[in-house]
Design a protein around this motif. Structure first.
Motif: not given
Length: 60
Positions: A38-60
């Motif tokens: 549970s201590s590890v789960q609490a640390l991870r809660k709410g965190k989001q992984l960064p995108p693998v690649v940058s977004c292409v302008p004009g596309r979502s």
């Protein structure tokens, strides 16, 4: 990897024989089979992984 899996792989590589249908090796512990503490789960809660690649302008 356990002795059972190693023997099955060796047997296949040396003779080409497949293990018996339905054979399961249970002599080695499976990684990631128990939940995180549970201590590890609490640390991870709410965190989001960064995108693998940058977004292409004009596309979502």
């Amino acid at each position: 990897m356990g002795a059972c899996a190693t023997a099955a792989i060796d047997n296949y590589l040396l003779s080409g024989a497949l293990p018996a249908r339905g054979m399961l090796c249970t002599d080695a512990p499976q990684p990631f089979s128990s939940p995180l503490p549970s201590s590890v789960q609490a640390l991870r809660k709410g965190k989001q992984l960064p995108p693998v690649v940058s977004c292409v302008p004009g596309r979502s």
